[in-house]
Structures are given as structure tokens and as C-alpha cells.
Design an enzyme around this catalytic site. Structure first.
Site, mmCIF file in Angstrom:
data_model
loop_
_atom_site.group_PDB
_atom_site.id
_atom_site.type_symbol
_atom_site.label_atom_id
_atom_site.label_comp_id
_atom_site.label_asym_id
_atom_site.label_seq_id
_atom_site.Cartn_x
_atom_site.Cartn_y
_atom_site.Cartn_z
ATOM 1 N N LYS A 192 5.582 0.242 1.211
ATOM 2 C CA LYS A 192 5.574 1.159 0.082
ATOM 3 C C LYS A 192 5.749 0.412 -1.254
ATOM 4 C CE LYS A 192 5.148 4.865 2.681
ATOM 5 N NZ LYS A 192 5.241 4.548 4.102
HETATM 6 C C1 LIG Z 1 5.577 5.849 5.098
HETATM 7 C C2 LIG Z 1 5.288 7.292 5.230
HETATM 8 C C3 LIG Z 1 6.152 8.194 5.871
HETATM 9 C C4 LIG Z 1 7.342 7.805 6.696
HETATM 10 O O1 LIG Z 1 8.168 6.912 6.174
HETATM 11 P P1 LIG Z 1 9.047 5.931 7.108
HETATM 12 O O2 LIG Z 1 9.953 5.331 6.086
HETATM 13 O O3 LIG Z 1 8.099 4.954 7.727
HETATM 14 O O4 LIG Z 1 9.770 6.749 8.103
HETATM 15 C C5 LIG Z 1 5.833 9.526 5.862
HETATM 16 N N1 LIG Z 1 4.729 9.989 5.279
HETATM 17 C C6 LIG Z 1 3.873 9.171 4.667
HETATM 18 C C7 LIG Z 1 2.673 9.749 4.006
HETATM 19 C C8 LIG Z 1 4.110 7.792 4.632
HETATM 20 O O5 LIG Z 1 3.216 6.999 4.041
#
Ligand SMILES: *Cc1c(COP(=O)(O)O)cnc(C)c1O
Length: 388
Positions: A192
Site C-alpha cells: 500500500k
Molecule cells: C489490501 C486490501 C485489503 C486488505 O488489507 P490487508 O491489510 O491485506 O488485510 C482490503 N481491500 C483492498 C481493496 C485491499 O487492497
């Protein structure tokens, strides 16, 4: 630019994304490890307070990951067995998995072919007597139309749990995503725009929700005085650690620079592709929305009906040129777990086409403009060689 440009493979290869972690960040982790307090403590509080400032003063609580953040958000909204939640089939599977986890039913609505986000014009047709919430996803960091979203929600008295996992730093008409809206969930997973390795945060409406968030992330425990403790709700074990929070604090101080670089590189992709024939050849570029997107990803949609290969063939050719690509995402409703619940091919045709044809090109703060030029040339070359 295509046939004329010499295509030189990247050596070493470049991934589709890469975290930006500097020496100050590494040192801050060392400080926490030496401090004697390594799980949730002062760094988590400091990180939550900085995040709250980032979101205009709203209460913020952190969690072990984005998935648990969304689960807690659903529980705060009182969503459980018998309830329906409207969401998109094009997301990381966590989005609808958490709806199942709390005992509710995901109701998918097809996506908009241009934005690849849930088609808000089709949401009202999916609302029924058991609908309790809408859970939009801001794919690649591009928000949906927030005015239309909240207009639908308020007219039908629905909660909104925004899966803004990819949208930290995105905005809507000058307001930051998270500074407006109902319950907003972010992820700090490694890919992210801001990472704590794993982590997430929830922006709440008020202190009462924030207190419930604290309970739900730690076994439902409330402490009073020096020795008082009660448990009045079933919580999980979803707390973020101070090690992760220390990384988050460093990342947050650089988020603006990261985003400036992402914007510059996204613009370079558009400028580069504009000099090629790829769009005439049917390649679909993302929406060039520099007012709202944080450019979490740069995704292209392949014109598969005009190619003599499939998506995996294109990905393999790019890989041979040292270019890593990502796949975000296969449609959720076609996974076995969801087919077992009655979903079938043909239900959401746009999501199915995009899910079959989309790929994510490299975009991260330490990529350079000349890297982007080479990627554009490589994509144009690979497409050219596969046109029927
Ligand atoms: C990364 C992500 C998640 C989940 O996040 P985690 O930290 O991996 O549990 C949920 N929704 C979207 C769209 C994501 O890109």
C-alpha cells in the site's frame, strides 16, 4: 516509438511495486525493540494521534491489518446474521470475506467499465429489506462519486463502510478520503502507499465508536482503574504493535513526497502511451483523474479479442523483459467459495471482462521517469507482436 525503440530488458527485473523504507525507519524500529515495550503502546497512540490529524481530527484506531479493520467496522455498524451488504466483485477477496465472517451476505453489483469501481447507478436496484450497508472499494486509489454514494445511503438509511485500503491520500472535491464519510477502513499492508508491513486503521464517527473499536480489537476488554477489568462483547486479537506503528509514523511523514512521485510517474505513463498506437489498438488506460486519485496503481485493460494470446501470455512476455506485473483482481464471485453460494459466470459481465483483462504495471516512489518510458515502450512492443 514502438518498432523503432530498442527494447532492452530490465536487469535486475523490476517488481510491480516496492516499499520505500529508509534508514531513519530502520533506526526507529531499533529504538522500539530496545525500549522494552514492543507490542501496542506509546508508538501506537502517537500513530493514531497523527492519523487523526491527517483525517481532520476524526477519531482513528489502528489494527493488525486491513481485513480485521473492515471486520471491526462491520461489527461497529451492527452488521451480522441475516443482513446484506452491497459490494463490488472487483476487489481483494478480503472485502467480501469479512462480510461472510460476520455472518452477513455479500450482494454484488457490477462495476463501471471506466472507473472499475462499483457502478453506483446499479446500487439502488440491489437494495432490499435486509440491506444494511454499502461497502464500496476505491480500486487503485480512485474514489467513487461520494455525493452520489452518500445520497443513496441516506435515502435508504444504510451504513457505509468504505474499503479505502488503497485510497490513503486520495480525495474527493478537496476533502481527503477518511476526513468525510461514515466508517472508513485503510490498509497498511506492504504494497500500500503507506506501509507498516501489515496494519490498518479505521476512521470512526465519534468517541463511542472508537471505544467499541478498542474493545473489538482486544478480546472485548475494558479496563478501569488499576485493577478493574470487564468483558461485555466478543472481541478478537487485532491490535497493531509499536514496531509497526513506528514504521507507520515514518511513512506518514513522507506520504506527501511518495504521492508527488506517484503522480509524476502516472502522468509520465499517460504522456508515454499517448505517443504510441496502443489506445487505437484497443488498450484501455485508467481514468486520468489527477484531482482525486492517489495513484496507488496504474492498471491497463488488454484488448484480448484482438490478441493472439491471453493475459498470461502478455504477462510472461513482460516478465521476460524484466517487468513485473500484478493482477488486481480476478472477480470474487467466480471463486469456488462464492460459486458454492450460488454465484455463476455471466452475473456481472463487466467485472468478468475487466477481471480477465486487467494488469497492473509497475508504480512505486523509487521508480524513475526513464523506467516508465522503457515500460511503455515494452508494453507497446509486446502488444504489437501479438495483434491479430
Ligand atoms: C489490501 C486490501 C485489503 C486488505 O488489507 P490487508 O491489510 O491485506 O488485510 C482490503 N481491500 C483492498 C481493496 C485491499 O487492497
Amino acid at each position: 516509438m514502438t518498432a523503432m525503440t530498442e527494447i532492452r530488458p530490465f536487469d535486475p527485473p523490476i517488481p510491480f511495486t516496492r516499499p520505500t523504507l529508509d534508514e531513519a525507519t530502520i533506526a526507529s524500529v531499533g529504538d522500539v525493540l530496545r525500549s522494552g515495550w514492543i507490542t501496542s503502546g506509546p508508538k501506537v497512540q502517537e500513530f493514531e494521534s497523527e492519523l487523526s490529524g491527517f483525517f481532520g481530527g476524526r477519531p482513528v484506531r489502528t489494527f493488525a491489518n486491513g481485513t480485521s479493520t473492515m471486520e471491526v467496522a462491520l461489527r461497529i455498524a451492527g452488521i451480522g446474521s441475516g443482513d446484506e451488504v452491497i459490494t463490488t466483485p472487483i476487489s481483494w477477496v478480503a472485502t467480501s470475506n469479512v462480510i461472510l465472517t460476520v455472518g452477513a451476505t455479500p450482494v454484488f453489483v457490477d462495476i463501471d467499465p471506466i472507473t472499475h469501481n462499483i457502478d453506483l447507478n446499479q446500487v439502488e436496484a440491489a437494495i432490499g429489506p435486509n440491506t444494511k450497508a454499502i461497502m464500496p472499494v476505491y480500486l487503485a486509489g480512485l474514489p467513487v462519486d461520494m455525493v452520489q454514494l452518500y445520497d443513496i445511503a441516506s435515502r435508504h438509511k444504510l451504513r457505509v463502510i468504505e474499503d479505502a485500503a488503497q485510497a490513503l491520500g486520495s480525495s474527493w472535491n478537496g476533502s481527503r478520503i477518511g476526513a468525510i464519510g461514515d466508517l472508513i477502513s485503510f490498509s497498511f499492508q506492504a504494497n500500500k502507499n503507506l506501509t507498516t508491513i501489515e496494519g490498518g486503521c479505521l476512521v470512526c464517527n465519534n468517541d463511542e465508536e472508537a471505544r467499541l473499536a478498542e474493545k473489538l480489537r482486544l478480546q472485548g476488554v475494558t479496563r478501569t482503574g488499576l485493577d478493574g477489568m470487564d468483558v461485555d462483547v466478543l472481541g478478537g486479537k487485532f491490535n497493531l504493535t509499536d514496531v509497526n506503528a513506528a514504521i507507520g509514523l515514518q511513512q506518514l511523514s513522507k506520504l506527501g513526497d511518495f504521492q508527488d512521485q506517484r503522480v509524476k510517474l502516472a502522468q509520465r505513463y499517460f504522456d508515454g502511451f499517448a505517443k504510441t498506437k496502443v489506445v487505437e489498438q484497443g488498450l484501455e488506460l485508467p481514468v486520468a483523474d489527477f484531482a482525486h486519485s492517489n495513484w496507488h496503481m496504474f492498471q491497463i485493460v488488454l484488448p484480448l479479442d484482438r490478441l493472439d494470446t491471453d493475459r498470461a501470455g502478455i504477462m510472461a512476455d513482460l516478465k521476460a523483459l524484466g517487468i513485473g506485473t500484478g493482477l488486481h483482481y480476478p472477480p470474487i464471485h467466480l471463486f469456488s467459495l462464492y460459486r458454492e453460494r450460488g454465484f455463476t459466470e455471466g452475473m456481472f459481465p463487466i467485472a468478468e471482462r475487466i477481471g480477465r483483462s486487467i494488469i497492473t504495471l509497475p508504480l512505486f516512489p523509487t521508480l524513475t521517469e526513464s523506467d516508465v518510458d522503457r515500460i511503455v515502450a515494452a508494453v507497446a512492443h509486446v502488444l504489437e507482436t501479438h495483434l491479430k
